[in-house]
Design a protein around this motif. Structure first.
Motif, PDB file in Angstrom:
ATOM      1  N   GLU A   1       0.839  -1.203   0.000  1.00 12.59           N
ATOM      2  CA  GLU A   1       0.000   0.000   0.000  1.00 12.59           C
ATOM      3  C   GLU A   1       0.877   1.256   0.000  1.00 12.59           C
ATOM      4  OE1 GLU A   1      -3.544   2.076  -0.249  1.00 12.59           O
ATOM      5  OE2 GLU A   1      -3.093  -0.052  -0.525  1.00 12.59           O
ATOM      6  N   GLY A   2       1.971   1.222   0.743  1.00 13.57           N
ATOM      7  CA  GLY A   2       2.877   2.368   0.778  1.00 13.57           C
ATOM      8  C   GLY A   2       3.521   2.649  -0.570  1.00 13.57           C
ATOM      9  N   LEU A   3       3.853   1.604  -1.315  1.00 14.81           N
ATOM     10  CA  LEU A   3       4.400   1.791  -2.661  1.00 14.81           C
ATOM     11  C   LEU A   3       3.351   2.399  -3.586  1.00 14.81           C
ATOM     12  CD1 LEU A   3       6.368  -1.561  -3.040  1.00 14.81           C
ATOM     13  CD2 LEU A   3       7.367   0.728  -3.124  1.00 14.81           C
ATOM     14  N   ARG A   4       2.138   1.931  -3.487  1.00 17.78           N
ATOM     15  CA  ARG A   4       1.071   2.454  -4.349  1.00 17.78           C
ATOM     16  C   ARG A   4       0.771   3.917  -4.034  1.00 17.78           C
ATOM     17  NH1 ARG A   4      -2.942  -2.769  -3.577  1.00 17.78           N
ATOM     18  NH2 ARG A   4      -1.894  -4.177  -5.048  1.00 17.78           N
TER      19      ARG A   4
ATOM     20  N   ALA B   1       3.234 -12.569  -3.264  1.00 16.37           N
ATOM     21  CA  ALA B   1       2.465 -11.375  -2.926  1.00 16.37           C
ATOM     22  C   ALA B   1       1.945 -10.809  -4.234  1.00 16.37           C
ATOM     23  CB  ALA B   1       3.329 -10.354  -2.193  1.00 16.37           C
ATOM     24  N   ALA B   2       0.993  -9.905  -4.141  1.00 19.07           N
ATOM     25  CA  ALA B   2       0.399  -9.312  -5.342  1.00 19.07           C
ATOM     26  C   ALA B   2       0.559  -7.802  -5.277  1.00 19.07           C
ATOM     27  CB  ALA B   2      -1.067  -9.711  -5.458  1.00 19.07           C
ATOM     28  N   PRO B   3       1.746  -7.281  -5.630  1.00 22.84           N
ATOM     29  CA  PRO B   3       1.963  -5.841  -5.534  1.00 22.84           C
ATOM     30  C   PRO B   3       1.079  -5.030  -6.463  1.00 22.84           C
ATOM     31  CG  PRO B   3       4.006  -7.013  -6.062  1.00 22.84           C
ATOM     32  CD  PRO B   3       2.923  -8.006  -6.073  1.00 22.84           C
ATOM     33  N   GLY B   4       0.667  -5.630  -7.586  1.00 25.22           N
ATOM     34  CA  GLY B   4      -0.224  -4.927  -8.506  1.00 25.22           C
ATOM     35  C   GLY B   4       0.516  -4.278  -9.659  1.00 25.22           C
TER      36      GLY B   4
ATOM     37  N   HIS C   1       9.607  -2.060  -6.097  1.00 28.38           N
ATOM     38  CA  HIS C   1       9.708  -0.615  -6.329  1.00 28.38           C
ATOM     39  C   HIS C   1       8.774  -0.238  -7.468  1.00 28.38           C
ATOM     40  CE1 HIS C   1      12.038  -1.065 -10.117  1.00 28.38           C
ATOM     41  NE2 HIS C   1      12.438  -2.178  -9.544  1.00 28.38           N
ATOM     42  N   ARG C   2       8.466   1.043  -7.560  1.00 25.57           N
ATOM     43  CA  ARG C   2       7.625   1.501  -8.659  1.00 25.57           C
ATOM     44  C   ARG C   2       8.403   1.389  -9.974  1.00 25.57           C
ATOM     45  NH1 ARG C   2       6.242   4.554  -4.357  1.00 25.57           N
ATOM     46  NH2 ARG C   2       8.001   5.971  -4.670  1.00 25.57           N
ATOM     47  N   ALA C   3       7.771   0.770 -10.961  1.00 28.85           N
ATOM     48  CA  ALA C   3       8.446   0.517 -12.230  1.00 28.85           C
ATOM     49  C   ALA C   3       8.812   1.806 -12.959  1.00 28.85           C
ATOM     50  CB  ALA C   3       7.575  -0.365 -13.122  1.00 28.85           C
ATOM     51  N   ASP C   4       8.048   2.853 -12.746  1.00 28.22           N
ATOM     52  CA  ASP C   4       8.294   4.121 -13.450  1.00 28.22           C
ATOM     53  C   ASP C   4       9.047   5.128 -12.580  1.00 28.22           C
ATOM     54  OD1 ASP C   4       6.325   4.704 -11.638  1.00 28.22           O
ATOM     55  OD2 ASP C   4       4.984   5.699 -13.065  1.00 28.22           O
ATOM     56  N   GLU C   5       9.740   4.643 -11.564  1.00 30.96           N
ATOM     57  CA  GLU C   5      10.470   5.533 -10.657  1.00 30.96           C
ATOM     58  C   GLU C   5      11.473   6.382 -11.434  1.00 30.96           C
ATOM     59  OE1 GLU C   5      11.296   7.712  -7.947  1.00 30.96           O
ATOM     60  OE2 GLU C   5      10.222   5.996  -7.082  1.00 30.96           O
ATOM     61  N   ARG C   6      11.466   7.694 -11.172  1.00 24.93           N
ATOM     62  CA  ARG C   6      12.346   8.611 -11.891  1.00 24.93           C
ATOM     63  C   ARG C   6      13.404   9.261 -11.020  1.00 24.93           C
ATOM     64  NH1 ARG C   6       8.201  11.965 -15.905  1.00 24.93           N
ATOM     65  NH2 ARG C   6       7.427  10.147 -17.061  1.00 24.93           N
ATOM     66  N   ARG C   7      13.206   9.266  -9.710  1.00 24.48           N
ATOM     67  CA  ARG C   7      14.161   9.975  -8.863  1.00 24.48           C
ATOM     68  C   ARG C   7      15.517   9.262  -8.888  1.00 24.48           C
ATOM     69  NH1 ARG C   7      11.672  10.341  -3.326  1.00 24.48           N
ATOM     70  NH2 ARG C   7      10.546   8.509  -4.071  1.00 24.48           N
TER      71      ARG C   7
END
Length: 293
Positions: A134-137, A150-153, A272-278
Protein backbone atom coordinates in the motif's frame (compact mmCIF):
# COMPACT_ATOMS: atom_id res chain seq x y z
CA UNK A 1 24.01 40.96 -14.77
CA UNK A 2 25.86 37.84 -15.92
CA UNK A 3 27.89 35.33 -13.95
CA UNK A 4 30.87 35.91 -16.23
CA UNK A 5 30.80 39.60 -15.27
CA UNK A 6 30.82 38.68 -11.57
CA UNK A 7 33.76 36.31 -12.03
CA UNK A 8 35.65 38.96 -14.01
CA UNK A 9 34.98 41.58 -11.34
CA UNK A 10 36.20 39.27 -8.55
CA UNK A 11 39.38 38.46 -10.49
CA UNK A 12 40.21 42.15 -10.88
CA UNK A 13 39.27 42.86 -7.25
CA UNK A 14 41.68 40.17 -6.11
CA UNK A 15 44.63 41.10 -8.34
CA UNK A 16 43.95 44.84 -8.71
CA UNK A 17 45.55 44.41 -12.11
CA UNK A 18 43.58 44.15 -15.35
CA UNK A 19 46.32 42.39 -17.32
CA UNK A 20 46.88 39.67 -14.71
CA UNK A 21 43.15 39.21 -14.23
CA UNK A 22 42.62 38.91 -17.99
CA UNK A 23 45.37 36.29 -18.19
CA UNK A 24 43.82 34.29 -15.36
CA UNK A 25 40.40 34.39 -17.05
CA UNK A 26 41.83 33.61 -20.50
CA UNK A 27 40.43 36.87 -21.84
CA UNK A 28 41.94 39.77 -23.70
CA UNK A 29 42.37 42.91 -21.60
CA UNK A 30 39.97 44.94 -23.78
CA UNK A 31 37.29 42.24 -23.38
CA UNK A 32 37.74 42.26 -19.61
CA UNK A 33 37.52 46.05 -19.51
CA UNK A 34 34.28 45.93 -21.48
CA UNK A 35 32.78 43.48 -18.96
CA UNK A 36 33.71 45.66 -16.00
CA UNK A 37 32.34 48.80 -17.65
CA UNK A 38 29.10 47.00 -18.49
CA UNK A 39 28.77 45.83 -14.87
CA UNK A 40 29.43 49.33 -13.54
CA UNK A 41 26.84 50.74 -15.93
CA UNK A 42 24.24 48.23 -14.76
CA UNK A 43 24.98 48.91 -11.08
CA UNK A 44 25.25 52.65 -11.58
CA UNK A 45 28.44 52.88 -9.51
CA UNK A 46 32.16 52.87 -10.11
CA UNK A 47 33.77 49.67 -8.84
CA UNK A 48 37.38 50.62 -9.53
CA UNK A 49 39.48 53.74 -9.77
CA UNK A 50 42.20 53.18 -12.30
CA UNK A 51 44.95 55.10 -14.04
CA UNK A 52 48.10 54.14 -15.84
CA UNK A 53 49.95 53.38 -12.62
CA UNK A 54 47.48 51.38 -10.51
CA UNK A 55 43.97 50.08 -10.01
CA UNK A 56 42.12 50.61 -6.72
CA UNK A 57 38.79 49.23 -5.62
CA UNK A 58 36.21 51.80 -4.53
CA UNK A 59 34.18 51.63 -1.35
CA UNK A 60 31.17 50.54 -3.41
CA UNK A 61 33.37 47.95 -5.10
CA UNK A 62 34.56 46.58 -1.74
CA UNK A 63 30.97 46.12 -0.53
CA UNK A 64 29.98 44.52 -3.83
CA UNK A 65 33.02 42.19 -3.68
CA UNK A 66 31.99 40.82 -0.28
CA UNK A 67 28.38 40.16 -1.30
CA UNK A 68 29.19 38.94 -4.81
CA UNK A 69 31.82 36.51 -3.54
CA UNK A 70 29.35 34.93 -1.10
CA UNK A 71 26.65 34.79 -3.76
CA UNK A 72 28.96 33.16 -6.28
CA UNK A 73 30.07 30.54 -3.77
CA UNK A 74 26.41 29.77 -2.99
CA UNK A 75 25.67 29.52 -6.70
CA UNK A 76 28.60 27.16 -7.24
CA UNK A 77 27.36 25.00 -4.36
CA UNK A 78 23.87 24.98 -5.83
CA UNK A 79 25.21 23.89 -9.20
CA UNK A 80 27.26 21.11 -7.60
CA UNK A 81 24.26 19.91 -5.58
CA UNK A 82 22.11 19.90 -8.70
CA UNK A 83 24.65 17.72 -10.48
CA UNK A 84 24.83 15.41 -7.46
CA UNK A 85 21.04 15.10 -7.39
CA UNK A 86 20.91 14.28 -11.09
CA UNK A 87 23.53 11.57 -10.53
CA UNK A 88 21.66 10.11 -7.54
CA UNK A 89 24.38 11.18 -5.11
CA UNK A 90 22.01 13.11 -2.83
CA UNK A 91 18.34 12.72 -2.02
CA UNK A 92 16.25 10.40 0.12
CA UNK A 93 15.26 6.75 -0.27
CA UNK A 94 12.40 5.50 1.93
CA UNK A 95 12.77 1.77 2.56
CA UNK A 96 10.18 -0.60 4.03
CA UNK A 97 11.11 -4.07 5.26
CA UNK A 98 9.73 -7.07 7.11
CA UNK A 99 11.45 -8.18 10.30
CA UNK A 100 13.31 -11.15 8.80
CA UNK A 101 14.58 -9.02 5.90
CA UNK A 102 15.88 -6.50 8.44
CA UNK A 103 17.98 -9.21 10.02
CA UNK A 104 19.39 -10.92 6.92
CA UNK A 105 18.82 -9.02 3.69
CA UNK A 106 18.70 -5.26 4.18
CA UNK A 107 21.81 -4.51 6.32
CA UNK A 108 24.48 -5.63 3.80
CA UNK A 109 22.67 -3.86 0.95
CA UNK A 110 22.40 -0.63 2.94
CA UNK A 111 26.07 -0.84 3.92
CA UNK A 112 27.05 -1.30 0.28
CA UNK A 113 24.90 1.62 -0.85
CA UNK A 114 26.20 3.91 1.88
CA UNK A 115 29.75 3.22 0.76
CA UNK A 116 29.04 4.62 -2.71
CA UNK A 117 26.30 7.14 -1.87
CA UNK A 118 27.20 8.54 1.57
CA UNK A 119 25.12 11.71 1.19
CA UNK A 120 21.84 9.97 0.33
CA UNK A 121 19.48 9.88 3.28
CA UNK A 122 17.97 6.44 3.98
CA UNK A 123 14.66 6.41 5.83
CA UNK A 124 14.11 2.90 7.20
CA UNK A 125 10.66 1.64 8.19
CA UNK A 126 9.65 -1.73 9.59
CA UNK A 127 6.36 -2.57 7.89
CA UNK A 128 4.20 -5.60 7.18
CA UNK A 129 3.95 -6.88 3.60
CA UNK A 130 0.45 -5.48 3.07
CA UNK A 131 1.54 -2.11 4.47
CA UNK A 132 4.52 -1.96 2.16
CA UNK A 133 2.48 -2.70 -0.94
CA UNK A 134 0.00 0.00 0.00
CA UNK A 135 2.88 2.37 0.78
CA UNK A 136 4.40 1.79 -2.66
CA UNK A 137 1.07 2.45 -4.35
CA UNK A 138 0.50 5.65 -2.35
CA UNK A 139 4.06 6.89 -2.81
CA UNK A 140 4.75 6.71 0.94
CA UNK A 141 7.80 4.45 0.51
CA UNK A 142 10.16 4.01 -2.44
CA UNK A 143 11.39 0.45 -1.94
CA UNK A 144 10.00 -2.53 -0.07
CA UNK A 145 11.44 -5.86 1.05
CA UNK A 146 8.93 -8.65 1.67
CA UNK A 147 8.30 -12.34 1.06
CA UNK A 148 6.61 -13.84 -1.91
CA UNK A 149 4.10 -14.79 -3.01
CA UNK A 150 2.47 -11.38 -2.93
CA UNK A 151 0.40 -9.31 -5.34
CA UNK A 152 1.96 -5.84 -5.53
CA UNK A 153 -0.22 -4.93 -8.51
CA UNK A 154 0.30 -3.10 -11.75
CA UNK A 155 3.21 -0.68 -11.90
CA UNK A 156 5.20 -2.37 -9.11
CA UNK A 157 8.32 -4.27 -10.17
CA UNK A 158 10.08 -6.90 -8.04
CA UNK A 159 13.61 -8.31 -7.92
CA UNK A 160 14.48 -11.49 -6.04
CA UNK A 161 17.12 -10.74 -3.42
CA UNK A 162 17.12 -13.75 -1.10
CA UNK A 163 15.85 -17.31 -0.78
CA UNK A 164 15.96 -19.80 2.07
CA UNK A 165 14.37 -23.08 3.07
CA UNK A 166 11.32 -23.57 5.26
CA UNK A 167 11.73 -25.19 8.67
CA UNK A 168 9.39 -26.74 11.17
CA UNK A 169 9.52 -25.16 14.62
CA UNK A 170 8.20 -27.08 17.63
CA UNK A 171 8.55 -26.99 21.42
CA UNK A 172 11.63 -28.82 22.68
CA UNK A 173 9.56 -31.49 24.37
CA UNK A 174 7.38 -32.21 21.33
CA UNK A 175 7.63 -35.64 19.70
CA UNK A 176 8.43 -33.99 16.38
CA UNK A 177 11.57 -32.45 17.90
CA UNK A 178 13.09 -35.93 18.22
CA UNK A 179 12.25 -37.01 14.66
CA UNK A 180 15.17 -37.14 12.24
CA UNK A 181 13.19 -36.03 9.20
CA UNK A 182 9.70 -34.71 10.00
CA UNK A 183 7.34 -33.81 7.16
CA UNK A 184 4.31 -31.57 6.84
CA UNK A 185 2.17 -34.72 6.88
CA UNK A 186 3.20 -35.11 10.52
CA UNK A 187 1.15 -31.97 11.30
CA UNK A 188 -2.10 -33.73 10.49
CA UNK A 189 -4.60 -33.32 13.37
CA UNK A 190 -2.20 -31.09 15.30
CA UNK A 191 -2.44 -27.42 16.27
CA UNK A 192 -0.49 -25.29 13.79
CA UNK A 193 0.69 -21.68 14.13
CA UNK A 194 0.71 -19.56 11.00
CA UNK A 195 1.48 -15.98 10.02
CA UNK A 196 -1.67 -13.80 9.97
CA UNK A 197 -3.31 -13.56 6.56
CA UNK A 198 -4.15 -9.85 6.84
CA UNK A 199 -0.44 -9.06 7.10
CA UNK A 200 0.74 -11.14 4.12
CA UNK A 201 -2.14 -12.87 2.28
CA UNK A 202 0.02 -14.53 -0.36
CA UNK A 203 2.51 -15.95 2.15
CA UNK A 204 -0.29 -17.17 4.43
CA UNK A 205 -2.08 -18.90 1.56
CA UNK A 206 1.17 -20.52 0.40
CA UNK A 207 1.59 -22.20 3.78
CA UNK A 208 -1.98 -23.48 3.69
CA UNK A 209 -1.45 -24.90 0.18
CA UNK A 210 1.71 -26.67 1.32
CA UNK A 211 -0.17 -28.27 4.19
CA UNK A 212 -3.00 -29.28 1.89
CA UNK A 213 -0.60 -30.72 -0.70
CA UNK A 214 1.03 -32.78 2.05
CA UNK A 215 -2.34 -34.17 3.11
CA UNK A 216 -2.20 -32.51 6.50
CA UNK A 217 -5.43 -31.24 8.07
CA UNK A 218 -4.51 -29.31 11.24
CA UNK A 219 -6.77 -29.67 14.25
CA UNK A 220 -6.67 -25.91 14.61
CA UNK A 221 -4.90 -22.95 13.02
CA UNK A 222 -3.64 -20.11 15.22
CA UNK A 223 -2.50 -16.83 13.64
CA UNK A 224 0.33 -14.61 14.84
CA UNK A 225 0.83 -10.99 13.80
CA UNK A 226 4.64 -11.14 13.75
CA UNK A 227 7.39 -13.71 13.67
CA UNK A 228 8.56 -12.99 17.21
CA UNK A 229 5.08 -13.69 18.58
CA UNK A 230 4.87 -16.80 16.42
CA UNK A 231 8.01 -18.23 18.01
CA UNK A 232 6.90 -17.27 21.51
CA UNK A 233 3.66 -19.17 20.97
CA UNK A 234 5.63 -22.20 19.79
CA UNK A 235 7.75 -22.04 22.96
CA UNK A 236 4.55 -21.84 25.03
CA UNK A 237 3.35 -25.10 23.48
CA UNK A 238 0.42 -23.62 21.55
CA UNK A 239 1.40 -25.49 18.39
CA UNK A 240 3.98 -26.15 15.69
CA UNK A 241 4.92 -23.55 13.09
CA UNK A 242 6.12 -23.64 9.49
CA UNK A 243 8.35 -20.65 8.80
CA UNK A 244 11.45 -19.56 6.88
CA UNK A 245 14.67 -20.78 8.49
CA UNK A 246 15.75 -17.26 9.50
CA UNK A 247 12.74 -16.96 11.80
CA UNK A 248 14.64 -19.23 14.18
CA UNK A 249 16.63 -16.21 15.34
CA UNK A 250 13.47 -14.89 17.01
CA UNK A 251 12.98 -18.12 18.91
CA UNK A 252 13.24 -18.07 22.71
CA UNK A 253 14.83 -21.01 24.54
CA UNK A 254 12.82 -24.17 24.22
CA UNK A 255 12.11 -23.98 20.48
CA UNK A 256 13.59 -26.60 18.16
CA UNK A 257 13.88 -26.21 14.38
CA UNK A 258 13.83 -29.10 11.93
CA UNK A 259 14.50 -28.96 8.20
CA UNK A 260 11.62 -29.74 5.83
CA UNK A 261 12.64 -31.35 2.55
CA UNK A 262 10.79 -31.16 -0.75
CA UNK A 263 9.31 -27.68 -0.26
CA UNK A 264 9.82 -24.62 -2.47
CA UNK A 265 12.15 -22.00 -1.01
CA UNK A 266 10.88 -18.89 0.72
CA UNK A 267 11.76 -15.91 -1.48
CA UNK A 268 12.34 -12.30 -0.40
CA UNK A 269 12.01 -9.61 -3.08
CA UNK A 270 12.76 -5.94 -3.40
CA UNK A 271 9.74 -4.08 -4.79
CA UNK A 272 9.71 -0.62 -6.33
CA UNK A 273 7.63 1.50 -8.66
CA UNK A 274 8.45 0.52 -12.23
CA UNK A 275 8.29 4.12 -13.45
CA UNK A 276 10.47 5.53 -10.66
CA UNK A 277 12.35 8.61 -11.89
CA UNK A 278 14.16 9.97 -8.86
CA UNK A 279 17.89 9.37 -9.38
CA UNK A 280 18.69 8.42 -5.78
CA UNK A 281 15.96 5.78 -5.71
CA UNK A 282 17.01 4.46 -9.11
CA UNK A 283 20.59 4.24 -7.88
CA UNK A 284 19.53 2.16 -4.87
CA UNK A 285 17.35 -0.13 -6.99
CA UNK A 286 20.14 -0.65 -9.53
CA UNK A 287 22.68 -1.43 -6.81
CA UNK A 288 20.39 -4.00 -5.17
CA UNK A 289 19.55 -5.59 -8.53
CA UNK A 290 23.23 -5.85 -9.43
CA UNK A 291 24.12 -7.30 -6.02
CA UNK A 292 21.36 -9.90 -6.34
CA UNK A 293 22.06 -10.92 -9.94
Amino acid sequence: MEITQIRSFLAVAETLHFSRAAERLHLSQPALSLQIRALEAELGVRLFERNRRKTEITEAGAVFREEASAALKALDRAAARARQAAAGRIGCVRIGFISTAAALVVPPLVTRFRATHPEVELEMRHALTAEQIEGLRRGEIDVGFFRMPAAPGEGIATVEVHRERFRLFVPAGDALAAMAAPTLRDLDRRDVLIYARRNAPGFHDLLLRMLDDAGASPAALHEANDMSSLMSLVAAGVGAAIAPASVGQFGPPGVVGRDLDGLPPSVVVMAHRADERRPAVRAFVELVAAASA
